[in-house]
Design a protein around this motif. Structure first.
Motif, mmCIF file in Angstrom:
data_model
loop_
_atom_site.group_PDB
_atom_site.id
_atom_site.type_symbol
_atom_site.label_atom_id
_atom_site.label_comp_id
_atom_site.label_asym_id
_atom_site.label_seq_id
_atom_site.Cartn_x
_atom_site.Cartn_y
_atom_site.Cartn_z
ATOM 1 N N GLN A 51 76.972 -12.647 -2.810
ATOM 2 C CA GLN A 51 76.198 -11.413 -2.620
ATOM 3 C C GLN A 51 76.142 -10.584 -3.904
ATOM 4 O O GLN A 51 75.107 -9.991 -4.223
ATOM 5 N N GLU A 52 77.240 -10.586 -4.636
ATOM 6 C CA GLU A 52 77.241 -9.849 -5.906
ATOM 7 C C GLU A 52 76.297 -10.519 -6.898
ATOM 8 O O GLU A 52 75.534 -9.862 -7.589
ATOM 9 N N LYS A 53 76.345 -11.847 -6.903
ATOM 10 C CA LYS A 53 75.470 -12.608 -7.812
ATOM 11 C C LYS A 53 73.994 -12.297 -7.533
ATOM 12 O O LYS A 53 73.182 -12.161 -8.440
ATOM 13 N N LYS B 49 75.515 -3.562 -0.707
ATOM 14 C CA LYS B 49 76.948 -3.598 -0.358
ATOM 15 C C LYS B 49 77.193 -3.599 1.146
ATOM 16 O O LYS B 49 78.268 -3.991 1.605
ATOM 17 N N SER B 50 76.222 -3.183 1.903
ATOM 18 C CA SER B 50 76.394 -3.145 3.369
ATOM 19 C C SER B 50 76.578 -4.554 3.951
ATOM 20 O O SER B 50 77.038 -4.709 5.073
ATOM 21 N N PHE B 51 76.214 -5.589 3.164
ATOM 22 C CA PHE B 51 76.380 -6.974 3.637
ATOM 23 C C PHE B 51 77.788 -7.527 3.396
ATOM 24 O O PHE B 51 78.125 -8.596 3.908
ATOM 25 N N ARG B 52 78.593 -6.848 2.610
ATOM 26 C CA ARG B 52 79.896 -7.394 2.238
ATOM 27 C C ARG B 52 80.729 -7.724 3.475
ATOM 28 O O ARG B 52 80.727 -6.991 4.467
ATOM 29 N N VAL B 53 81.430 -8.843 3.378
ATOM 30 C CA VAL B 53 82.263 -9.284 4.500
ATOM 31 C C VAL B 53 83.687 -8.762 4.285
ATOM 32 O O VAL B 53 84.316 -9.053 3.277
ATOM 33 N N ILE B 54 84.142 -7.982 5.223
ATOM 34 C CA ILE B 54 85.486 -7.403 5.129
ATOM 35 C C ILE B 54 86.328 -7.927 6.294
ATOM 36 O O ILE B 54 85.921 -7.825 7.451
ATOM 37 N N ILE B 55 87.447 -8.520 5.933
ATOM 38 C CA ILE B 55 88.339 -9.040 6.978
ATOM 39 C C ILE B 55 89.375 -7.953 7.304
ATOM 40 O O ILE B 55 90.223 -7.622 6.475
ATOM 41 N N ASN C 121 66.325 -27.488 -4.062
ATOM 42 C CA ASN C 121 66.557 -26.236 -4.788
ATOM 43 C C ASN C 121 67.823 -25.527 -4.291
ATOM 44 O O ASN C 121 68.015 -24.339 -4.534
ATOM 45 N N GLY C 122 68.633 -26.287 -3.556
ATOM 46 C CA GLY C 122 69.869 -25.696 -3.039
ATOM 47 C C GLY C 122 69.708 -25.026 -1.682
ATOM 48 O O GLY C 122 70.677 -24.584 -1.081
ATOM 49 N N VAL C 123 68.464 -24.957 -1.210
ATOM 50 C CA VAL C 123 68.217 -24.325 0.096
ATOM 51 C C VAL C 123 68.246 -25.406 1.180
ATOM 52 O O VAL C 123 67.663 -26.481 1.026
ATOM 53 N N CYS C 124 68.919 -25.091 2.273
ATOM 54 C CA CYS C 124 69.016 -26.042 3.374
ATOM 55 C C CYS C 124 67.690 -26.131 4.130
ATOM 56 O O CYS C 124 67.041 -25.108 4.386
ATOM 57 N N LYS C 125 67.316 -27.327 4.488
ATOM 58 C CA LYS C 125 66.032 -27.517 5.182
ATOM 59 C C LYS C 125 66.027 -26.879 6.575
ATOM 60 O O LYS C 125 64.973 -26.696 7.166
ATOM 61 N N HIS C 126 67.197 -26.541 7.084
ATOM 62 C CA HIS C 126 67.265 -25.911 8.408
ATOM 63 C C HIS C 126 67.367 -24.388 8.330
ATOM 64 O O HIS C 126 67.458 -23.723 9.359
ATOM 65 N N TYR C 127 67.348 -23.862 7.114
ATOM 66 C CA TYR C 127 67.410 -22.409 6.969
ATOM 67 C C TYR C 127 66.025 -21.826 7.225
ATOM 68 O O TYR C 127 65.031 -22.268 6.641
ATOM 69 N N ASN C 128 65.978 -20.855 8.106
ATOM 70 C CA ASN C 128 64.708 -20.233 8.463
ATOM 71 C C ASN C 128 64.534 -18.971 7.615
ATOM 72 O O ASN C 128 65.263 -17.989 7.783
ATOM 73 N N PHE D 115 84.599 -15.132 12.691
ATOM 74 C CA PHE D 115 84.367 -14.701 11.315
ATOM 75 C C PHE D 115 83.251 -13.647 11.287
ATOM 76 O O PHE D 115 82.172 -13.874 11.843
ATOM 77 N N PRO D 116 83.503 -12.519 10.621
ATOM 78 C CA PRO D 116 82.511 -11.431 10.650
ATOM 79 C C PRO D 116 81.362 -11.623 9.660
ATOM 80 O O PRO D 116 81.160 -10.831 8.728
ATOM 81 N N CYS D 117 80.609 -12.698 9.875
ATOM 82 C CA CYS D 117 79.458 -13.010 9.018
ATOM 83 C C CYS D 117 78.427 -11.886 9.127
ATOM 84 O O CYS D 117 78.097 -11.448 10.226
ATOM 85 N N SER D 118 77.934 -11.439 7.982
ATOM 86 C CA SER D 118 76.943 -10.350 8.006
ATOM 87 C C SER D 118 75.513 -10.889 8.003
ATOM 88 O O SER D 118 74.560 -10.126 7.874
ATOM 89 N N GLU D 119 75.403 -12.202 8.123
ATOM 90 C CA GLU D 119 74.101 -12.881 8.215
ATOM 91 C C GLU D 119 73.203 -12.588 7.011
ATOM 92 O O GLU D 119 72.013 -12.349 7.162
ATOM 93 N N CYS D 120 73.814 -12.648 5.831
ATOM 94 C CA CYS D 120 73.009 -12.442 4.623
ATOM 95 C C CYS D 120 72.165 -13.671 4.317
ATOM 96 O O CYS D 120 71.172 -13.592 3.603
ATOM 97 N N GLY D 121 72.592 -14.838 4.820
ATOM 98 C CA GLY D 121 71.821 -16.069 4.636
ATOM 99 C C GLY D 121 72.038 -16.785 3.313
ATOM 100 O O GLY D 121 71.465 -17.846 3.066
ATOM 101 N N LEU D 122 72.886 -16.233 2.464
ATOM 102 C CA LEU D 122 73.019 -16.821 1.125
ATOM 103 C C LEU D 122 73.736 -18.161 1.099
ATOM 104 O O LEU D 122 73.429 -19.017 0.269
#
Ligand code: SF4
Ligand code: SF4
Length: 97
Positions: A81-83, A88-94, A27-34, A2-9
């Motif tokens: 990402q839009e939210k 736009k450079s982070f958008r995931v395009i298949i 707060n919706g953030v994962c405790k393992h997210y750096n 999967f071409p994840c752009s690593e936006c972290g969202l």
């Protein structure tokens, strides 16, 4: 892959995901997210729900082709990402698979 752009969202929006309930900082953030590296601290041992390839193999391949499944996942990435008005450079395009 999967071409994840690593936006972290996705890792900052886990509220409502039953399998990750115990990871939510409240707060919706994962405790393992750096927040510094914007990566997962337990990437190699992350739960199956966080692994698109594994989820496809285990649960979704009877319903979708891999490309269809990736496209559905990419829609969620791009909506997030839009939210958050991410560049736009982070958008995931298949593309072709
Ligand atoms: S939201 Fe999508 S593009 Fe961003 S880190 Fe998660 S999987 Fe990757
Ligand atoms: S375990 Fe890792 S991949 Fe899964 S939501 Fe948390 S930071 Fe993201």
């Amino acid at each position: 892959m999967f071409p994840c752009s690593e936006c972290g969202l996705c890792c900052q929006n886990i509220a409502g995901i039953e399998e990750l309930k115990s990871f939510d900082l409240g707060n919706g953030v994962c405790k393992h997210y750096n927040t510094v590296t914007k990566k997962c601290n337990i990437y190699d041992t992350r739960p199956e729900i966080c692994n698109i390839e594994k989820m496809f193999e285990r649960k979704y391949k009877q319903f979708f082709s891999k490309k269809e499944f990736f496209i559905e996942n990419a829609k969620v990435c791009n909506l997030l990402q839009e939210k958050y008005q991410l560049d736009k450079s982070f958008r995931v395009i298949i593309g072709d698979m």
